[in-house]
Scaffold this motif. Sequence first.
Motif, short mmCIF file in Angstrom:
data_model
loop_
_atom_site.label_atom_id
_atom_site.label_comp_id
_atom_site.label_asym_id
_atom_site.label_seq_id
_atom_site.Cartn_x
_atom_site.Cartn_y
_atom_site.Cartn_z
N PHE A 13 0.65 -1.26 0.01
CA PHE A 13 -0.03 0.05 -0.04
C PHE A 13 0.87 1.20 -0.01
CE2 PHE A 13 -1.96 3.53 2.49
CZ PHE A 13 -3.34 3.66 1.64
N LEU A 14 1.87 1.35 0.70
CA LEU A 14 2.78 2.43 0.81
C LEU A 14 3.57 2.43 -0.30
CD1 LEU A 14 3.97 2.18 4.64
CD2 LEU A 14 2.54 3.65 3.79
N PHE A 15 3.98 1.55 -1.08
CA PHE A 15 4.74 1.48 -2.08
C PHE A 15 3.95 2.06 -3.26
CE2 PHE A 15 4.92 -0.53 -6.38
CZ PHE A 15 6.05 -0.06 -7.09
N ILE A 16 2.42 1.79 -3.49
CA ILE A 16 1.62 2.42 -4.30
C ILE A 16 1.22 4.13 -4.11
CG2 ILE A 16 -0.64 2.24 -5.23
CD1 ILE A 16 -0.77 -0.69 -4.75
N VAL A 17 1.05 4.16 -2.94
CA VAL A 17 0.71 5.66 -2.51
C VAL A 17 2.05 6.43 -2.91
CG1 VAL A 17 0.57 7.37 -0.65
CG2 VAL A 17 -0.87 5.23 -0.95
N GLY A 18 3.53 5.84 -2.37
CA GLY A 18 4.46 6.78 -2.72
C GLY A 18 4.80 6.94 -4.16
N THR A 19 4.53 5.78 -5.06
CA THR A 19 4.77 5.73 -6.50
C THR A 19 3.72 6.74 -7.15
OG1 THR A 19 5.28 3.36 -6.53
CG2 THR A 19 4.65 4.53 -8.48
N PHE A 44 4.50 14.27 -9.30
CA PHE A 44 5.26 15.51 -9.24
C PHE A 44 6.24 15.44 -10.53
CE2 PHE A 44 4.34 15.86 -5.05
CZ PHE A 44 4.36 17.04 -4.61
N GLY A 45 6.11 14.52 -11.65
CA GLY A 45 6.72 14.67 -12.87
C GLY A 45 7.66 13.53 -13.23
N SER A 46 7.86 12.60 -12.43
CA SER A 46 8.74 11.43 -12.63
C SER A 46 8.00 10.48 -13.44
CB SER A 46 9.19 10.81 -11.49
OG SER A 46 10.27 11.75 -10.63
N ASP A 47 8.50 9.74 -14.21
CA ASP A 47 8.01 8.58 -15.08
C ASP A 47 7.66 7.41 -13.99
OD1 ASP A 47 10.24 6.18 -15.47
OD2 ASP A 47 11.14 8.37 -15.51
N ILE A 48 6.80 6.52 -14.37
CA ILE A 48 6.23 5.75 -13.33
C ILE A 48 7.48 4.63 -12.94
CG2 ILE A 48 5.60 4.16 -15.16
CD1 ILE A 48 2.96 3.43 -13.15
N LEU A 49 8.23 4.25 -13.85
CA LEU A 49 9.34 3.44 -13.53
C LEU A 49 10.13 3.73 -12.78
CD1 LEU A 49 10.44 0.37 -14.15
CD2 LEU A 49 11.88 1.60 -16.00
N THR A 50 10.70 5.16 -12.80
CA THR A 50 11.77 5.71 -11.77
C THR A 50 10.82 6.06 -10.37
OG1 THR A 50 12.72 7.14 -13.78
CG2 THR A 50 12.90 7.95 -11.61
N SER A 51 9.77 6.53 -10.53
CA SER A 51 8.82 6.56 -9.12
C SER A 51 8.81 5.11 -8.62
CB SER A 51 7.74 7.18 -9.61
OG SER A 51 7.57 8.38 -10.23
N GLY A 52 8.37 4.11 -9.31
CA GLY A 52 8.28 2.73 -8.64
C GLY A 52 9.59 2.42 -7.86
N SER A 53 10.70 2.46 -8.71
CA SER A 53 12.09 1.93 -8.20
C SER A 53 12.70 2.71 -7.32
CB SER A 53 13.05 2.01 -9.44
OG SER A 53 12.97 3.13 -9.97
N ALA A 54 12.15 4.25 -7.17
CA ALA A 54 12.81 5.01 -6.08
C ALA A 54 12.04 4.57 -4.80
CB ALA A 54 12.46 6.57 -6.62
N VAL A 55 10.70 4.32 -4.67
CA VAL A 55 9.95 4.14 -3.73
C VAL A 55 10.16 2.72 -3.11
CG1 VAL A 55 7.53 3.88 -2.82
CG2 VAL A 55 7.91 5.52 -4.27
N ALA A 56 10.63 1.67 -4.09
CA ALA A 56 10.97 0.38 -3.68
C ALA A 56 12.06 0.45 -2.99
CB ALA A 56 10.90 -0.33 -4.92
N SER A 57 13.14 1.30 -3.43
CA SER A 57 14.41 1.34 -2.89
C SER A 57 14.32 2.01 -1.41
CB SER A 57 15.43 2.20 -3.81
OG SER A 57 15.55 1.80 -4.84
#
Length: 237
Positions: free
Chosen positions: A211-217, A223-236
Amino acid sequence: TFIMTGLLIMGDMNLFDSVCHAFGTIATGGFSTKNTSLLNYSPYSQYIVMIFMFLAGTSQVIYYYLVKLNFRKVKHNEEFWFYLATVIFSGALAVSVLLIHSTKTIEEAFREGYFNVISIITCTGFANADFNLWPAAGITLIFLLMFSGGCTGSTSGGIKMARHLIVLKNIKVTFNRMIHPRSIILVTLNRKSLDERANNSIISFIVLYIFLFIVGTVILTAFGSDILTSGSAVASC
């Protein structure tokens, strides 16, 4: 750490680099003295770091049993064997992708595939290649492995292998109960039944994690990041 430092010194690292990489590996911290991480070091040094990353992702309880010569406990530790199987299977997938979609030799594909898979699974963060340049299948594999984590009782991060294993066991139990509605089937780990409170706690943890991963992504994407960058950043994180 001392053993790894000595092995790295035998390669192409000086004393300072060997000590820094040994501590970064054992702590699964991933801090290198080079901006390119392990890319410009010899295959020998990369294999040493790869092996010790795997060992660092193993539960320290396993080492306690080995010191006590209690091999029976190691044999029955389901998390360790699940961790080993995950590394072997995921590494084999990465190697296959690199062999099919690149001109790398078998040794280069093996070293690059397994090194980065182990680094991601254990949350160490070392790299011997830019896996952003991998084929889409390889990048997807790396992304999914960011949620794995090493064993409980290790220095690695992530959800941890034991929790993934318990989720799979819950799925298996659910299907068995659908087939045999009147049967009493318990979720077990290391040949011991898991009480309902602990089981629910683990499931809740993973649900909250996702849930937190989805919300963070979603927030980073807004805020303008592409979804892959957002997802990998939040997962990290």
